[in-house]
Each structure stands twice: as structure tokens, then as C-alpha cells.
Design a protein around this motif. Structure first.
Motif, PDB file in Angstrom:
ATOM      1  N   VAL A   1     -58.408 -26.756   7.557  1.00 37.60           N
ATOM      2  CA  VAL A   1     -57.442 -26.204   7.569  1.00 37.60           C
ATOM      3  C   VAL A   1     -56.272 -25.128   7.209  1.00 37.60           C
ATOM      4  O   VAL A   1     -57.023 -25.213   5.710  1.00 37.60           O
ATOM      5  CB  VAL A   1     -56.196 -27.608   7.454  1.00 37.60           C
ATOM      6  CG1 VAL A   1     -54.863 -26.888   7.400  1.00 37.60           C
ATOM      7  CG2 VAL A   1     -56.291 -28.730   8.139  1.00 37.60           C
TER       8      VAL A   1
ATOM      9  N   ILE B   1     -53.476 -22.753   5.113  1.00 36.52           N
ATOM     10  CA  ILE B   1     -52.063 -22.449   6.043  1.00 36.52           C
ATOM     11  C   ILE B   1     -51.538 -21.735   5.472  1.00 36.52           C
ATOM     12  O   ILE B   1     -52.323 -21.326   4.142  1.00 36.52           O
ATOM     13  CB  ILE B   1     -51.579 -23.869   4.692  1.00 36.52           C
ATOM     14  CG1 ILE B   1     -51.803 -24.913   5.519  1.00 36.52           C
ATOM     15  CG2 ILE B   1     -50.116 -23.043   4.951  1.00 36.52           C
ATOM     16  CD1 ILE B   1     -51.849 -26.197   4.601  1.00 36.52           C
TER      17      ILE B   1
ATOM     18  N   TYR C   1     -43.179 -23.333  12.346  1.00 40.14           N
ATOM     19  CA  TYR C   1     -44.384 -23.104  11.766  1.00 40.14           C
ATOM     20  C   TYR C   1     -45.352 -22.438  12.515  1.00 40.14           C
ATOM     21  O   TYR C   1     -44.551 -22.963  13.884  1.00 40.14           O
ATOM     22  CB  TYR C   1     -45.438 -24.465  11.423  1.00 40.14           C
ATOM     23  CG  TYR C   1     -45.291 -25.906  12.281  1.00 40.14           C
ATOM     24  CD1 TYR C   1     -45.841 -25.989  12.784  1.00 40.14           C
ATOM     25  CD2 TYR C   1     -43.817 -26.718  12.296  1.00 40.14           C
ATOM     26  CE1 TYR C   1     -45.991 -26.551  13.639  1.00 40.14           C
ATOM     27  CE2 TYR C   1     -43.348 -27.391  13.083  1.00 40.14           C
ATOM     28  CZ  TYR C   1     -45.160 -27.413  13.466  1.00 40.14           C
ATOM     29  OH  TYR C   1     -44.751 -29.056  14.533  1.00 40.14           O
TER      30      TYR C   1
ATOM     31  N   LYS D   1     -48.475 -22.899  14.708  1.00 40.00           N
ATOM     32  CA  LYS D   1     -49.743 -23.973  14.927  1.00 40.00           C
ATOM     33  C   LYS D   1     -50.473 -22.689  16.243  1.00 40.00           C
ATOM     34  O   LYS D   1     -51.150 -22.754  16.777  1.00 40.00           O
ATOM     35  CB  LYS D   1     -49.785 -24.765  15.488  1.00 40.00           C
ATOM     36  CG  LYS D   1     -50.847 -25.619  14.836  1.00 40.00           C
ATOM     37  CD  LYS D   1     -50.835 -27.288  14.328  1.00 40.00           C
ATOM     38  CE  LYS D   1     -50.587 -27.890  16.143  1.00 40.00           C
ATOM     39  NZ  LYS D   1     -50.248 -29.038  15.696  1.00 40.00           N
TER      40      LYS D   1
ATOM     41  N   GLU E   1     -54.623 -24.153  17.379  1.00 33.06           N
ATOM     42  CA  GLU E   1     -55.457 -24.565  17.049  1.00 33.06           C
ATOM     43  C   GLU E   1     -57.057 -24.500  17.579  1.00 33.06           C
ATOM     44  O   GLU E   1     -56.979 -23.609  19.050  1.00 33.06           O
ATOM     45  CB  GLU E   1     -55.189 -25.887  17.611  1.00 33.06           C
ATOM     46  CG  GLU E   1     -54.622 -26.817  17.595  1.00 33.06           C
ATOM     47  CD  GLU E   1     -53.157 -27.615  17.899  1.00 33.06           C
ATOM     48  OE1 GLU E   1     -53.953 -29.157  18.018  1.00 33.06           O
ATOM     49  OE2 GLU E   1     -52.621 -27.594  18.814  1.00 33.06           O
TER      50      GLU E   1
ATOM     51  N   PHE F   1     -52.192 -21.991  21.293  1.00 29.65           N
ATOM     52  CA  PHE F   1     -50.759 -22.272  20.458  1.00 29.65           C
ATOM     53  C   PHE F   1     -49.861 -22.881  20.881  1.00 29.65           C
ATOM     54  O   PHE F   1     -49.623 -23.267  21.711  1.00 29.65           O
ATOM     55  CB  PHE F   1     -50.125 -20.546  20.700  1.00 29.65           C
ATOM     56  CG  PHE F   1     -51.617 -19.675  20.023  1.00 29.65           C
ATOM     57  CD1 PHE F   1     -51.693 -18.575  19.102  1.00 29.65           C
ATOM     58  CD2 PHE F   1     -52.291 -19.384  21.384  1.00 29.65           C
ATOM     59  CE1 PHE F   1     -52.659 -18.177  18.767  1.00 29.65           C
ATOM     60  CE2 PHE F   1     -53.113 -18.058  21.140  1.00 29.65           C
ATOM     61  CZ  PHE F   1     -53.390 -17.802  19.901  1.00 29.65           C
ATOM     62  N   SER F   2     -48.879 -23.166  19.120  1.00 28.64           N
ATOM     63  CA  SER F   2     -47.392 -23.376  18.978  1.00 28.64           C
ATOM     64  C   SER F   2     -46.717 -23.408  18.337  1.00 28.64           C
ATOM     65  O   SER F   2     -47.220 -23.171  17.484  1.00 28.64           O
ATOM     66  CB  SER F   2     -48.202 -25.178  19.420  1.00 28.64           C
ATOM     67  OG  SER F   2     -48.650 -25.738  18.100  1.00 28.64           O
TER      68      SER F   2
ATOM     69  N   ASN G   1     -43.295 -25.141  16.065  1.00 27.00           N
ATOM     70  CA  ASN G   1     -42.669 -26.262  16.434  1.00 27.00           C
ATOM     71  C   ASN G   1     -42.986 -27.143  16.863  1.00 27.00           C
ATOM     72  O   ASN G   1     -42.146 -27.821  17.437  1.00 27.00           O
ATOM     73  CB  ASN G   1     -41.203 -25.503  16.008  1.00 27.00           C
ATOM     74  CG  ASN G   1     -40.889 -24.678  15.238  1.00 27.00           C
ATOM     75  OD1 ASN G   1     -41.706 -24.951  13.594  1.00 27.00           O
ATOM     76  ND2 ASN G   1     -39.516 -23.639  15.173  1.00 27.00           N
TER      77      ASN G   1
END
Length: 212
Positions: free
Chosen positions: A118, A120, A149, A151, A153, A172-173, A175
Motif C-alpha cells: 500500500v 499513500i 481519497y 484509490k 487498485e 479507480f474509485s 471515496n
């Protein structure tokens, strides 16, 4: 929209520090068209990004001046987001502004076996908009809220067909809400984009747009 900006700025003047009117965010703050009203053109006006940021901070603390309504704040935030997206979704500007960060993220994905599981990045809300434009993602309807946020993945999937094999795709996302990739205007948006294709698009289409 200019009258709203002038009225809101006037309501905030007593709360502003020295030099607030001289500050510029650069992106999406180009001069608006004149309507011929010299008095209005000369009236003090904060940058739209400042107006959105300040009014949102005051709203969440229930300290908005009475002359600025919640509806005013919503209009300001939506208009500011629209201006940023209109500017940064242009391929040339998106590449010039965000390519270093986009390339760094893609490179880390290619090195997933040696990178931490991960990673950040702490950034501003405007950075999220820049990344969404840099990765050619669908545009959300509003400016990202505090604590938002984005994200990314990296998933390993099995390709279909006779010559099936494992490959990595990116999802992708924002929130928790999925954002699809829109690199190809003549094709449906992709909920998941192959990493190799994402890297190719970012390197070729982005650089071509920046050089044109």
C-alpha cells in the motif's frame, strides 16, 4: 457568475488577511469575459478556488456570513470544480501538470513485487482533480470533499480466451465510488484498464498532446 464572486468577496472582506486578493492558484483562474460594466470589473474579487475553500471551511464550522447562503456555497463549489475540470481535462494541460506524478504511480505499479503493498500520497483536493484528469477518469459532479481519497487498485486477473494468461489491471474509485477510464472516446469507458495499456496511453497519447 462574477456578481456572485464579488458579493461573496465583499461579505468575506472582514475575515481576510493582508494580501488575500493578490493570491492566485494559476489553474482555472483565467480572466473572465468582461460584460462592459467598469464598476463591476474593478470590484475586488477572490479567485474561485479561494472562494470555494474559504466558504466551505466557514460552512462546516457554521460560521458563514449571513449574506452567503448554503446554496451560494454549493454553486461556488460546483462552478469551481467545473472550471478546474474544463482546464485540466485538456490533454496537453493534464500531461504538463500531472505527468510526473502519474508516471511515478504507474512505475510503482510495475514494481509491485518490490514496492510496499500500500502506498499513500497526501495531497490537496485540487491534486485529486489533476490526477483524475491525468488518468482520464470520469468527472464527478462536485468538488472533492474534505478527507476525499482517490484509490488505485492493482489487480491480477485471468484473461479470457484460448490463450488465457494472467495480467494486471488498474481499478479507480473516488471515496468508494467507481470511476471508469475514458482514454478512448470512441469506445465505452473501462471499469478496469490493463496496466500495460494505461502505461502506454499515459506515455504516448499524453506526450503527443503535450508536444502538439
Amino acid at each position: 457568475m462574477r456578481p456572485l464572486a464579488i458579493r461573496t468577496t465583499a461579505a468575506l472582506m472582514g475575515l481576510l488577511g493582508e494580501g488575500a486578493l493578490d493570491f492566485s492558484f494559476g489553474v482555472a483562474e483565467d480572466k473572465e469575459e468582461s460584460n462592459g460594466d467598469n464598476e463591476q470589473q474593478s470590484a475586488p474579487k477572490l479567485a474561485w478556488s479561494q472562494l470555494a475553500e474559504i466558504t466551505k471551511c466557514l460552512q462546516v464550522r457554521d460560521r458563514l456570513p449571513k449574506t452567503i447562503t448554503p446554496d451560494d456555497q454549493e454553486v461556488i463549489s460546483k462552478y469551481t470544480a467545473w472550471r478546474w475540470f474544463e482546464s485540466l481535462r485538456h490533454p496537453r494541460l493534464a500531461y504538463l501538470a500531472m505527468n510526473p506524478m502519474v508516471s511515478r504511480i504507474i512505475d510503482a505499479m510495475h514494481k509491485h513485487e518490490t514496492e510496499p503493498p500500500v502506498i499513500i500520497y497526501s495531497a490537496h483536493d485540487s491534486t485529486l482533480i489533476g490526477l483524475m484528469c491525468g488518468f482520464r477518469l470520469e468527472q464527478p459532479s462536485v468538488w472533492p470533499e474534505y478527507g476525499s481519497y482517490l484509490k488505485l487498485e492493482l489487480l491480477e486477473v485471468q484473461t479470457a480466451g484460448k490463450d488465457s494468461a494472467k495480467e494486471h489491471v488498474v481499478r479507480f474509485s473516488l471515496n468508494g465510488n467507481p470511476l471508469r477510464s475514458t482514454w478512448d472516446n470512441d469506445k465505452p469507458p473501462l471499469a478496469e484498464i490493463p496496466l500495460r495499456l494505461l502505461a502506454h496511453k499515459a506515455k504516448t497519447e499524453g506526450s503527443i498532446a503535450a508536444a502538439s
